[in-house]
Design a protein around this motif. Structure first.
Motif, PDB file in Angstrom:
ATOM      1  N   ARG A  92      40.068  44.776  53.681  1.00 26.38           N
ATOM      2  CA  ARG A  92      39.851  45.730  54.779  1.00 26.38           C
ATOM      3  C   ARG A  92      38.400  46.181  54.831  1.00 26.38           C
ATOM      4  O   ARG A  92      37.844  46.375  55.906  1.00 26.38           O
ATOM      5  CB  ARG A  92      40.749  46.957  54.608  1.00 26.38           C
ATOM      6  CG  ARG A  92      42.202  46.690  54.903  1.00 26.38           C
ATOM      7  CD  ARG A  92      43.090  47.902  54.651  1.00 26.38           C
ATOM      8  NE  ARG A  92      42.602  49.074  55.349  1.00 26.38           N
ATOM      9  CZ  ARG A  92      42.333  50.237  54.750  1.00 26.38           C
ATOM     10  NH1 ARG A  92      42.496  50.390  53.470  1.00 26.38           N
ATOM     11  NH2 ARG A  92      41.918  51.262  55.456  1.00 26.38           N
ATOM     12  N   ALA A  93      37.776  46.349  53.661  1.00 28.60           N
ATOM     13  CA  ALA A  93      36.381  46.780  53.618  1.00 28.60           C
ATOM     14  C   ALA A  93      35.450  45.699  54.154  1.00 28.60           C
ATOM     15  O   ALA A  93      34.460  45.999  54.807  1.00 28.60           O
ATOM     16  CB  ALA A  93      35.994  47.152  52.191  1.00 28.60           C
ATOM     17  N   SER A  94      35.795  44.435  53.897  1.00 30.64           N
ATOM     18  CA  SER A  94      34.926  43.348  54.343  1.00 30.64           C
ATOM     19  C   SER A  94      35.191  42.939  55.783  1.00 30.64           C
ATOM     20  O   SER A  94      34.276  42.522  56.489  1.00 30.64           O
ATOM     21  CB  SER A  94      35.065  42.136  53.420  1.00 30.64           C
ATOM     22  OG  SER A  94      36.363  41.598  53.493  1.00 30.64           O
ATOM     23  N   ALA A  95      36.436  43.041  56.226  1.00 30.43           N
ATOM     24  CA  ALA A  95      36.783  42.654  57.598  1.00 30.43           C
ATOM     25  C   ALA A  95      37.911  43.560  58.096  1.00 30.43           C
ATOM     26  O   ALA A  95      39.087  43.201  57.997  1.00 30.43           O
ATOM     27  CB  ALA A  95      37.218  41.191  57.646  1.00 30.43           C
ATOM     28  N   PRO A  96      37.574  44.731  58.612  1.00 32.49           N
ATOM     29  CA  PRO A  96      38.615  45.676  59.053  1.00 32.49           C
ATOM     30  C   PRO A  96      39.520  45.091  60.141  1.00 32.49           C
ATOM     31  O   PRO A  96      39.069  44.365  61.019  1.00 32.49           O
ATOM     32  CB  PRO A  96      37.818  46.851  59.606  1.00 32.49           C
ATOM     33  CG  PRO A  96      36.445  46.705  59.047  1.00 32.49           C
ATOM     34  CD  PRO A  96      36.229  45.244  58.824  1.00 32.49           C
TER      35      PRO A  96
ATOM     36  N   ALA B 172      33.400  47.751  49.070  1.00 36.49           N
ATOM     37  CA  ALA B 172      33.252  46.993  47.834  1.00 36.49           C
ATOM     38  C   ALA B 172      32.133  45.969  47.995  1.00 36.49           C
ATOM     39  O   ALA B 172      31.666  45.717  49.100  1.00 36.49           O
ATOM     40  CB  ALA B 172      34.560  46.277  47.513  1.00 36.49           C
ATOM     41  N   ASP B 173      31.710  45.404  46.871  1.00 34.52           N
ATOM     42  CA  ASP B 173      30.747  44.312  46.944  1.00 34.52           C
ATOM     43  C   ASP B 173      31.365  43.195  47.758  1.00 34.52           C
ATOM     44  O   ASP B 173      32.567  42.916  47.640  1.00 34.52           O
ATOM     45  CB  ASP B 173      30.408  43.804  45.542  1.00 34.52           C
ATOM     46  CG  ASP B 173      29.667  44.847  44.716  1.00 34.52           C
ATOM     47  OD1 ASP B 173      29.008  45.709  45.322  1.00 34.52           O
ATOM     48  OD2 ASP B 173      29.766  44.782  43.483  1.00 34.52           O
ATOM     49  N   ALA B 174      30.565  42.579  48.569  1.00 31.43           N
ATOM     50  CA  ALA B 174      31.067  41.527  49.451  1.00 31.43           C
ATOM     51  C   ALA B 174      31.507  40.323  48.620  1.00 31.43           C
ATOM     52  O   ALA B 174      30.691  39.636  48.024  1.00 31.43           O
ATOM     53  CB  ALA B 174      29.996  41.126  50.451  1.00 31.43           C
ATOM     54  N   LEU B 175      32.800  40.110  48.556  1.00 26.00           N
ATOM     55  CA  LEU B 175      33.360  38.936  47.901  1.00 26.00           C
ATOM     56  C   LEU B 175      33.776  37.942  48.976  1.00 26.00           C
ATOM     57  O   LEU B 175      34.009  38.318  50.131  1.00 26.00           O
ATOM     58  CB  LEU B 175      34.573  39.319  47.050  1.00 26.00           C
ATOM     59  CG  LEU B 175      34.300  40.192  45.835  1.00 26.00           C
ATOM     60  CD1 LEU B 175      35.596  40.584  45.172  1.00 26.00           C
ATOM     61  CD2 LEU B 175      33.414  39.450  44.838  1.00 26.00           C
ATOM     62  N   ASP B 176      33.893  36.714  48.593  1.00 27.13           N
ATOM     63  CA  ASP B 176      34.307  35.671  49.516  1.00 27.13           C
ATOM     64  C   ASP B 176      35.727  35.973  49.993  1.00 27.13           C
ATOM     65  O   ASP B 176      36.646  36.086  49.181  1.00 27.13           O
ATOM     66  CB  ASP B 176      34.250  34.318  48.811  1.00 27.13           C
ATOM     67  CG  ASP B 176      34.632  33.158  49.698  1.00 27.13           C
ATOM     68  OD1 ASP B 176      34.686  33.343  50.939  1.00 27.13           O
ATOM     69  OD2 ASP B 176      34.882  32.068  49.158  1.00 27.13           O
ATOM     70  N   PRO B 177      35.933  36.104  51.318  1.00 24.26           N
ATOM     71  CA  PRO B 177      37.272  36.398  51.823  1.00 24.26           C
ATOM     72  C   PRO B 177      38.311  35.357  51.417  1.00 24.26           C
ATOM     73  O   PRO B 177      39.474  35.693  51.199  1.00 24.26           O
ATOM     74  CB  PRO B 177      37.095  36.429  53.342  1.00 24.26           C
ATOM     75  CG  PRO B 177      35.653  36.670  53.558  1.00 24.26           C
ATOM     76  CD  PRO B 177      34.941  36.078  52.383  1.00 24.26           C
ATOM     77  N   THR B 178      37.896  34.111  51.265  1.00 27.37           N
ATOM     78  CA  THR B 178      38.839  33.069  50.845  1.00 27.37           C
ATOM     79  C   THR B 178      39.381  33.368  49.460  1.00 27.37           C
ATOM     80  O   THR B 178      40.587  33.255  49.216  1.00 27.37           O
ATOM     81  CB  THR B 178      38.154  31.687  50.864  1.00 27.37           C
ATOM     82  OG1 THR B 178      37.671  31.438  52.184  1.00 27.37           O
ATOM     83  CG2 THR B 178      39.106  30.584  50.457  1.00 27.37           C
ATOM     84  N   VAL B 179      38.507  33.779  48.566  1.00 29.21           N
ATOM     85  CA  VAL B 179      38.925  34.125  47.199  1.00 29.21           C
ATOM     86  C   VAL B 179      39.874  35.329  47.231  1.00 29.21           C
ATOM     87  O   VAL B 179      40.892  35.344  46.533  1.00 29.21           O
ATOM     88  CB  VAL B 179      37.697  34.411  46.310  1.00 29.21           C
ATOM     89  CG1 VAL B 179      38.109  34.959  44.956  1.00 29.21           C
ATOM     90  CG2 VAL B 179      36.856  33.160  46.153  1.00 29.21           C
ATOM     91  N   LEU B 180      39.550  36.315  48.050  1.00 29.72           N
ATOM     92  CA  LEU B 180      40.415  37.495  48.148  1.00 29.72           C
ATOM     93  C   LEU B 180      41.782  37.136  48.711  1.00 29.72           C
ATOM     94  O   LEU B 180      42.807  37.621  48.224  1.00 29.72           O
ATOM     95  CB  LEU B 180      39.746  38.567  49.010  1.00 29.72           C
ATOM     96  CG  LEU B 180      38.513  39.237  48.396  1.00 29.72           C
ATOM     97  CD1 LEU B 180      37.864  40.170  49.410  1.00 29.72           C
ATOM     98  CD2 LEU B 180      38.879  39.983  47.132  1.00 29.72           C
ATOM     99  N   HIS B 181      41.824  36.282  49.733  1.00 33.09           N
ATOM    100  CA  HIS B 181      43.114  35.875  50.298  1.00 33.09           C
ATOM    101  C   HIS B 181      43.929  35.074  49.279  1.00 33.09           C
ATOM    102  O   HIS B 181      45.152  35.243  49.187  1.00 33.09           O
ATOM    103  CB  HIS B 181      42.920  35.067  51.580  1.00 33.09           C
ATOM    104  CG  HIS B 181      42.591  35.904  52.770  1.00 33.09           C
ATOM    105  ND1 HIS B 181      43.475  36.795  53.329  1.00 33.09           N
ATOM    106  CD2 HIS B 181      41.462  35.978  53.517  1.00 33.09           C
ATOM    107  CE1 HIS B 181      42.922  37.391  54.365  1.00 33.09           C
ATOM    108  NE2 HIS B 181      41.690  36.917  54.501  1.00 33.09           N
ATOM    109  N   GLN B 182      43.265  34.219  48.504  1.00 30.24           N
ATOM    110  CA  GLN B 182      43.980  33.458  47.475  1.00 30.24           C
ATOM    111  C   GLN B 182      44.557  34.388  46.415  1.00 30.24           C
ATOM    112  O   GLN B 182      45.702  34.237  45.991  1.00 30.24           O
ATOM    113  CB  GLN B 182      43.038  32.441  46.820  1.00 30.24           C
ATOM    114  CG  GLN B 182      42.685  31.289  47.713  1.00 30.24           C
ATOM    115  CD  GLN B 182      41.573  30.420  47.136  1.00 30.24           C
ATOM    116  OE1 GLN B 182      40.800  30.853  46.281  1.00 30.24           O
ATOM    117  NE2 GLN B 182      41.489  29.190  47.618  1.00 30.24           N
ATOM    118  N   ARG B 183      43.745  35.361  45.999  1.00 31.80           N
ATOM    119  CA  ARG B 183      44.199  36.330  44.998  1.00 31.80           C
ATOM    120  C   ARG B 183      45.369  37.150  45.541  1.00 31.80           C
ATOM    121  O   ARG B 183      46.364  37.367  44.844  1.00 31.80           O
ATOM    122  CB  ARG B 183      43.031  37.242  44.613  1.00 31.80           C
ATOM    123  CG  ARG B 183      43.328  38.159  43.453  1.00 31.80           C
ATOM    124  CD  ARG B 183      42.137  38.997  43.087  1.00 31.80           C
ATOM    125  NE  ARG B 183      40.993  38.150  42.733  1.00 31.80           N
ATOM    126  CZ  ARG B 183      39.737  38.570  42.744  1.00 31.80           C
ATOM    127  NH1 ARG B 183      39.441  39.806  43.085  1.00 31.80           N
ATOM    128  NH2 ARG B 183      38.770  37.763  42.401  1.00 31.80           N
TER     129      ARG B 183
END
Length: 138
Positions: free
Chosen positions: A49-53, A84-95
């Motif tokens: 949500r923080a990276s792409a509301p 948060a620190d910008a993490l790769d959205p793909t990694v976040l979705h996988q997690r």
């Protein structure tokens, strides 16, 4: 041939005597485990949500927070308030998809329909985010 056991076993108790340590039921253990998985999923959802509301993620986060509060029998869980620190959205979705899968397994073994439905919906949502072309083929 063998030396006799000289100490009392820590694994058994004498019938009728209370044990020296607290026991939780299987249901209580599953509640704790499910709340943990859902809280971790909530944390990743808040990062997304923080990276792409989006309203879809806002709704999912609110529902997850409600389930965690219900399972813990207390106040709503702590939420991410600062970006948060910008993490790769793909990694976040996988997690998030992996965490939702774990939550679904525990919810199913616990027979918690509300948590199972929410977990399955989150699996589908993160799968759609990871593989949008797969949904278009359906």
């Amino acid at each position: 041939m063998y030396e006799p056991i000289r100490t009392k076993s820590v694994h058994s108790t004498t019938a009728g005597r209370p044990s020296d340590f607290p026991h939780r039921s299987r249901e209580e253990e599953l509640d704790i485990q499910l709340a943990g998985h859902l809280a971790a999923l909530l944390a990743v959802t808040d990062e997304l949500r923080a990276s792409a509301p989006s309203t879809e993620l806002d709704t999912a986060a609110d529902r997850l927070a409600g389930q965690v509060a219900r399972l813990r029998g207390g106040p709503a869980p702590a939420r991410l308030t600062a970006p948060a620190d910008a993490l790769d959205p793909t990694v976040l979705h996988q997690r998030a998809q992996a965490l939702a899968g774990r939550a679904l397994v525990v919810a199913a073994s616990r027979a918690d329909t509300a948590a199972a439905i929410l977990s399955a919906e989150r699996i589908d949502a993160h799968a759609a985010a990871l593989h949008p072309q797969a949904l278009a083929a359906r």
